[in-house]
Scaffold this active site. Sequence first.
Site, PDB file in Angstrom:
ATOM      1  N   GLU A  49     -22.053  51.617 -16.873  1.00 43.65           N
ATOM      2  CA  GLU A  49     -21.385  50.009 -16.657  1.00 43.65           C
ATOM      3  C   GLU A  49     -20.253  50.358 -15.847  1.00 43.65           C
ATOM      4  O   GLU A  49     -19.767  51.352 -15.572  1.00 43.65           O
ATOM      5  CB  GLU A  49     -20.769  49.750 -18.276  1.00 43.65           C
ATOM      6  CG  GLU A  49     -20.124  48.445 -18.065  1.00 43.65           C
ATOM      7  CD  GLU A  49     -19.582  47.934 -19.597  1.00 43.65           C
ATOM      8  OE1 GLU A  49     -19.081  47.002 -19.666  1.00 43.65           O
ATOM      9  OE2 GLU A  49     -19.680  49.140 -20.437  1.00 43.65           O
ATOM     10  N   ASN A  84     -24.904  40.366 -23.564  1.00 38.18           N
ATOM     11  CA  ASN A  84     -24.405  41.514 -24.313  1.00 38.18           C
ATOM     12  C   ASN A  84     -23.132  41.182 -25.246  1.00 38.18           C
ATOM     13  O   ASN A  84     -22.547  40.188 -24.986  1.00 38.18           O
ATOM     14  CB  ASN A  84     -23.655  42.538 -23.531  1.00 38.18           C
ATOM     15  CG  ASN A  84     -22.975  43.538 -23.927  1.00 38.18           C
ATOM     16  OD1 ASN A  84     -23.519  44.777 -24.549  1.00 38.18           O
ATOM     17  ND2 ASN A  84     -21.468  43.402 -24.172  1.00 38.18           N
ATOM     18  N   GLU A  85     -23.418  41.687 -26.613  1.00 37.92           N
ATOM     19  CA  GLU A  85     -22.317  41.344 -27.726  1.00 37.92           C
ATOM     20  C   GLU A  85     -21.860  39.769 -27.545  1.00 37.92           C
ATOM     21  O   GLU A  85     -20.727  39.603 -27.595  1.00 37.92           O
ATOM     22  CB  GLU A  85     -21.196  42.250 -27.541  1.00 37.92           C
ATOM     23  CG  GLU A  85     -21.845  43.785 -27.891  1.00 37.92           C
ATOM     24  CD  GLU A  85     -20.508  44.716 -27.662  1.00 37.92           C
ATOM     25  OE1 GLU A  85     -19.466  44.409 -27.571  1.00 37.92           O
ATOM     26  OE2 GLU A  85     -20.772  46.056 -27.806  1.00 37.92           O
ATOM     27  N   GLU A 142     -26.278  50.766 -27.752  1.00 42.13           N
ATOM     28  CA  GLU A 142     -25.014  51.248 -27.464  1.00 42.13           C
ATOM     29  C   GLU A 142     -24.669  52.137 -28.656  1.00 42.13           C
ATOM     30  O   GLU A 142     -24.617  51.569 -29.858  1.00 42.13           O
ATOM     31  CB  GLU A 142     -23.916  50.274 -27.217  1.00 42.13           C
ATOM     32  CG  GLU A 142     -23.845  49.776 -25.744  1.00 42.13           C
ATOM     33  CD  GLU A 142     -22.465  48.787 -25.760  1.00 42.13           C
ATOM     34  OE1 GLU A 142     -21.691  49.301 -26.078  1.00 42.13           O
ATOM     35  OE2 GLU A 142     -22.630  47.815 -24.835  1.00 42.13           O
ATOM     36  N   TYR A 176     -20.380  52.677 -32.722  1.00 43.51           N
ATOM     37  CA  TYR A 176     -19.379  53.689 -32.501  1.00 43.51           C
ATOM     38  C   TYR A 176     -18.683  54.389 -33.710  1.00 43.51           C
ATOM     39  O   TYR A 176     -18.237  53.498 -34.557  1.00 43.51           O
ATOM     40  CB  TYR A 176     -18.224  53.443 -31.251  1.00 43.51           C
ATOM     41  CG  TYR A 176     -18.776  52.709 -30.008  1.00 43.51           C
ATOM     42  CD1 TYR A 176     -19.541  53.799 -29.218  1.00 43.51           C
ATOM     43  CD2 TYR A 176     -19.252  51.318 -29.626  1.00 43.51           C
ATOM     44  CE1 TYR A 176     -19.812  53.241 -27.930  1.00 43.51           C
ATOM     45  CE2 TYR A 176     -19.851  50.970 -28.619  1.00 43.51           C
ATOM     46  CZ  TYR A 176     -19.997  51.962 -27.639  1.00 43.51           C
ATOM     47  OH  TYR A 176     -20.632  51.462 -26.543  1.00 43.51           O
ATOM     48  N   ASN A 200     -19.882  44.687 -21.465  1.00 42.43           N
ATOM     49  CA  ASN A 200     -18.968  43.548 -21.517  1.00 42.43           C
ATOM     50  C   ASN A 200     -18.552  43.259 -19.965  1.00 42.43           C
ATOM     51  O   ASN A 200     -18.479  41.970 -19.646  1.00 42.43           O
ATOM     52  CB  ASN A 200     -17.457  44.004 -22.043  1.00 42.43           C
ATOM     53  CG  ASN A 200     -17.450  44.076 -23.449  1.00 42.43           C
ATOM     54  OD1 ASN A 200     -18.617  43.664 -24.132  1.00 42.43           O
ATOM     55  ND2 ASN A 200     -16.292  44.608 -23.787  1.00 42.43           N
ATOM     56  N   GLN A 222     -21.168  56.383 -22.716  1.00 43.34           N
ATOM     57  CA  GLN A 222     -22.030  55.872 -21.407  1.00 43.34           C
ATOM     58  C   GLN A 222     -22.435  57.362 -20.670  1.00 43.34           C
ATOM     59  O   GLN A 222     -22.115  58.389 -21.447  1.00 43.34           O
ATOM     60  CB  GLN A 222     -21.089  55.261 -20.582  1.00 43.34           C
ATOM     61  CG  GLN A 222     -20.736  53.872 -21.179  1.00 43.34           C
ATOM     62  CD  GLN A 222     -20.168  53.102 -20.008  1.00 43.34           C
ATOM     63  OE1 GLN A 222     -20.186  53.387 -18.779  1.00 43.34           O
ATOM     64  NE2 GLN A 222     -19.512  51.760 -20.642  1.00 43.34           N
TER      65      GLN A 222
END
Length: 502
Positions: free
Chosen positions: A27, A172-173, A292, A244, A72, A349
């Site tokens: 990203e 995304n999200e 992710e 996460y 993001n 990442q």
Amino acid sequence: MTDARITLDPAFRLGTIDRRLFGSFVEHMGRSVYTGVFEPGHPDADELGLRTDVLDLAREMGVSVVRYPGGNFVSNYRWEDGVGPRESRPTRLDLAWRSIETNEFGLAEYMAWIRRLGAEPMMAVNLGTRGITEALELLEYCNYPGGTELSDRRISNGDPDPYAVKLWCLGNEMDGPWQMGHRTAHEYGRIAAETGRAMHRLDNEIELVACGSSGRHMPTFGSWETTVLEQCYDQVDYISLHAYYQERDGDVASFLGSAVDMDAFIDEVVSTADAVQARTRSRKRLRLSFDEWNVWNQDRFGGEDSLDWRQAPRLIEDEYNVLDAVVVGSYLISMLGHADRVGIACQAQLANVIGPIRTEPGGPSWRQTIFYPFALTAQLARGEALRVEPDAPLIDTKAYGPVPAIAAAASYDAATGQAALFAVNRDSTNPLTLTVDLRALPGAQLRTHKVLADDDLRATNTQSHPDRVVPRELTGHVDGGTLTVTLPPASWNVLELSTTAE
């Protein structure tokens, strides 16, 4: 010493292990791109400015697919800014991470990097501040052979062959209030359906990933997936998951057991997707894209509002220790244990930003501790994932209640006769004696037992000591079709087995 038992039988197959399970994520965030994978002028940079030392490490990891450009970042991104001559590309403000984006690295550089890595591209489209038109234009630029304005622009920019991108993330999200263009489930479900329908009209060979809820902790979790999929189920092939984890308040036991939360997360999304399939009477069985996942010490991050406008700042560059690596290994075990439904997974990442690879501008690159479980799992998990039901004692945890002392997954490749057993001892103080029944694997022998463990769970790899933590080999023996090995406390292990091929 405690005991655990496992039986391996190739008749009990979960499903084929998709190589896309060993994906990563790049990203435009912090130093993931700039001075991470891309640094013109670096001694190891190629003619495009791509760091070949990082490429070498990513190949060693076995990275199979790379999600790009966010995250993001994508929800405020104009893809056109990253094509054409670099000197003509505009500098923009990235609202996601309050960074100054030069666009020196863009679509062409990403595709060149992907090709040199030998991985598959996974592109995300901006459904935050943009929409259907821009997604179609990006798809045409990437995949149409030529003869249109956009495809001819790609050709004039130096790429005569289509990029042939098959995997596409629809935003995304989008349930996250931090996301540019944040939407309700109904709003997102509709734009995902219409964007997917239009993209399939342009290229019916692509695969699409719909945004699931941003995490199991979100108040929208469950209802978001239901509402979104009721609108776009037939247009998409995957629903995404993000998770996460971190050690909290020194609670080592809960951290070592946190993969049970990942298991529950996967099972709940599968149940939700299957319920929508039943209600819509669809013949398609949706798969999951865990695009992710990682250990991320979020408590150390002050949030986006704490950031200043800077170019490629040092951002969430967590230094991973032995304990982190063992836990990361347990998440890979969770993925393998759901290989029948999880078809894509991307560790977030690749470089610097919570990455298994660290770099210094103008300097070296090195492997963080979490590099090793990923690399060895990607190397050895081949063929079919086997159903594994460990018989083991339980460990009490504050966060998750009683959890099994061992987490395990296995693979078997009938063509080569190679098998692998992946196991984590969650007990931080006691070794564990593991006996494995191999009678269903004729001629089974232990080739190697590699372990990641250390008397100092806080030990790390650094620029000055890049090899402080590395896997080491242990011994074990097979007698009468039974393998016996010892798993050290708080350890990640892989047992590589050879058998008589079918």
